[in-house]
Motif scaffolding. Structure first.
Motif, short mmCIF file in Angstrom:
data_model
loop_
_atom_site.label_atom_id
_atom_site.label_comp_id
_atom_site.label_asym_id
_atom_site.label_seq_id
_atom_site.Cartn_x
_atom_site.Cartn_y
_atom_site.Cartn_z
N THR A 249 0.84 -1.21 0.00
CA THR A 249 0.00 0.00 0.00
C THR A 249 0.86 1.25 0.00
O THR A 249 0.59 2.21 -0.73
CB THR A 249 -0.96 -0.01 1.21
N ALA A 250 1.93 1.24 0.78
CA ALA A 250 2.86 2.38 0.80
C ALA A 250 3.50 2.58 -0.58
O ALA A 250 3.66 3.71 -1.04
CB ALA A 250 3.93 2.18 1.87
N TYR A 251 3.83 1.48 -1.22
CA TYR A 251 4.39 1.57 -2.58
C TYR A 251 3.37 2.20 -3.52
O TYR A 251 3.71 3.08 -4.32
CB TYR A 251 4.80 0.19 -3.09
N ALA A 252 2.12 1.76 -3.44
CA ALA A 252 1.06 2.31 -4.30
C ALA A 252 0.90 3.80 -4.07
O ALA A 252 0.82 4.58 -5.03
CB ALA A 252 -0.26 1.57 -4.04
N GLU A 253 0.86 4.21 -2.83
CA GLU A 253 0.72 5.64 -2.52
C GLU A 253 1.89 6.44 -3.07
O GLU A 253 1.70 7.52 -3.67
CB GLU A 253 0.60 5.84 -1.01
N SER A 254 3.08 5.94 -2.90
CA SER A 254 4.27 6.64 -3.39
C SER A 254 4.27 6.70 -4.91
O SER A 254 4.50 7.74 -5.50
CB SER A 254 5.52 5.93 -2.88
N TYR A 255 3.98 5.58 -5.55
CA TYR A 255 3.97 5.50 -7.01
C TYR A 255 2.92 6.44 -7.61
O TYR A 255 3.13 7.02 -8.66
CB TYR A 255 3.70 4.06 -7.45
N GLN A 256 1.81 6.58 -6.91
CA GLN A 256 0.71 7.42 -7.39
C GLN A 256 0.83 8.87 -6.91
O GLN A 256 -0.08 9.66 -7.12
CB GLN A 256 -0.63 6.82 -6.97
N HIS A 257 1.93 9.20 -6.26
CA HIS A 257 2.18 10.57 -5.78
C HIS A 257 1.12 11.02 -4.77
O HIS A 257 0.67 12.16 -4.79
CB HIS A 257 2.23 11.57 -6.94
N LEU A 258 0.75 10.11 -3.89
CA LEU A 258 -0.24 10.40 -2.85
C LEU A 258 0.48 10.51 -1.50
O LEU A 258 1.56 9.95 -1.31
CB LEU A 258 -1.29 9.29 -2.78
N ASP A 259 -0.15 11.22 -0.57
CA ASP A 259 0.41 11.34 0.77
C ASP A 259 0.41 9.98 1.46
O ASP A 259 -0.48 9.15 1.24
CB ASP A 259 -0.40 12.32 1.62
N GLU A 260 1.42 9.77 2.31
CA GLU A 260 1.49 8.54 3.09
C GLU A 260 0.22 8.41 3.93
O GLU A 260 -0.23 9.35 4.55
CB GLU A 260 2.70 8.59 4.01
N GLY A 261 -0.38 7.22 3.90
CA GLY A 261 -1.60 6.97 4.65
C GLY A 261 -2.87 7.36 3.91
O GLY A 261 -3.96 7.26 4.46
N PHE A 262 -2.75 7.78 2.67
CA PHE A 262 -3.91 8.22 1.88
C PHE A 262 -5.00 7.15 1.85
O PHE A 262 -6.17 7.43 2.05
CB PHE A 262 -3.48 8.58 0.45
N TYR A 263 -4.59 5.90 1.61
CA TYR A 263 -5.59 4.83 1.48
C TYR A 263 -6.14 4.35 2.82
O TYR A 263 -7.09 3.57 2.85
CB TYR A 263 -5.05 3.68 0.65
N SER A 264 -5.60 4.83 3.92
CA SER A 264 -6.22 4.50 5.21
C SER A 264 -7.42 5.40 5.45
O SER A 264 -8.27 5.09 6.28
CB SER A 264 -5.20 4.63 6.34
N LYS A 265 -7.50 6.51 4.72
CA LYS A 265 -8.61 7.46 4.89
C LYS A 265 -9.51 7.55 3.67
O LYS A 265 -10.57 8.17 3.73
CB LYS A 265 -8.04 8.85 5.18
N ASN A 266 -9.08 6.99 2.56
CA ASN A 266 -9.83 7.09 1.30
C ASN A 266 -10.02 5.71 0.69
O ASN A 266 -9.22 4.80 0.91
CB ASN A 266 -9.06 7.98 0.31
N THR A 267 -11.06 5.59 -0.11
CA THR A 267 -11.34 4.33 -0.78
C THR A 267 -10.29 4.04 -1.83
O THR A 267 -9.92 4.91 -2.61
CB THR A 267 -12.74 4.38 -1.45
N MET A 268 -9.83 2.81 -1.84
CA MET A 268 -8.84 2.38 -2.82
C MET A 268 -9.57 1.95 -4.09
O MET A 268 -10.44 1.08 -4.03
CB MET A 268 -8.03 1.22 -2.24
N PRO A 269 -9.23 2.53 -5.25
CA PRO A 269 -9.87 2.09 -6.50
C PRO A 269 -9.58 0.62 -6.78
O PRO A 269 -8.56 0.07 -6.32
CB PRO A 269 -9.21 2.98 -7.57
N ALA A 270 -10.44 -0.01 -7.54
CA ALA A 270 -10.33 -1.45 -7.80
C ALA A 270 -9.01 -1.83 -8.46
O ALA A 270 -8.42 -2.86 -8.11
CB ALA A 270 -11.50 -1.91 -8.66
N THR A 271 -8.53 -1.02 -9.39
CA THR A 271 -7.27 -1.36 -10.05
C THR A 271 -6.10 -1.25 -9.09
O THR A 271 -5.19 -2.08 -9.12
CB THR A 271 -7.03 -0.48 -11.30
N THR A 272 -6.12 -0.25 -8.23
CA THR A 272 -5.06 -0.12 -7.22
C THR A 272 -5.14 -1.26 -6.23
O THR A 272 -4.11 -1.84 -5.84
CB THR A 272 -5.17 1.24 -6.50
#
Length: 103
Positions: free
Chosen positions: A31-54
């Protein structure tokens, strides 16, 4: 148990819970790799819905980490020397679909 952990276990065809802590660590790393690769803040997916492809990319990457935890390519395709690279290529392609592009 998290829904994402259950999906990883289903992907790996794991029915036991002996490795759940290890799998959670791999999920955190994926998940941390996904956030970094997608240029998102660390912990983004703990507060937001993760898209199906991600989500699929995270499941694949966590599964890859689990199957290659001994340092080998791992998994069903261990005899294919390019299998590990193909996992990363596929994960990165999936993550690009949900990536925020800066123009």
């Amino acid at each position: 148990m998290s829904e994402l952990l259950e999906k990883v276990k289903t992907n790996l065809i794991l029915e036991h819970s002996a490795d759940d802590t290890l799998l959670e660590q791999f999920l955190t790393a994926a998940t941390a790799y996904a956030e970094s690769y997608q240029h998102l803040d660390e912990g983004f997916y703990s507060k937001n819905t993760m898209p199906a492809t991600t989500e699929q990319a995270v499941i694949m990457l966590a599964s890859h980490f689990y199957e290659s935890r001994d340092g080998s390519t791992g998994g069903f395709f261990a005899d294919n020397v390019q299998a590990g690279q193909q996992v990363w290529n596929t994960v990165n392609l999936l993550l690009r679909l949900d990536r925020e592009w800066k123009v």
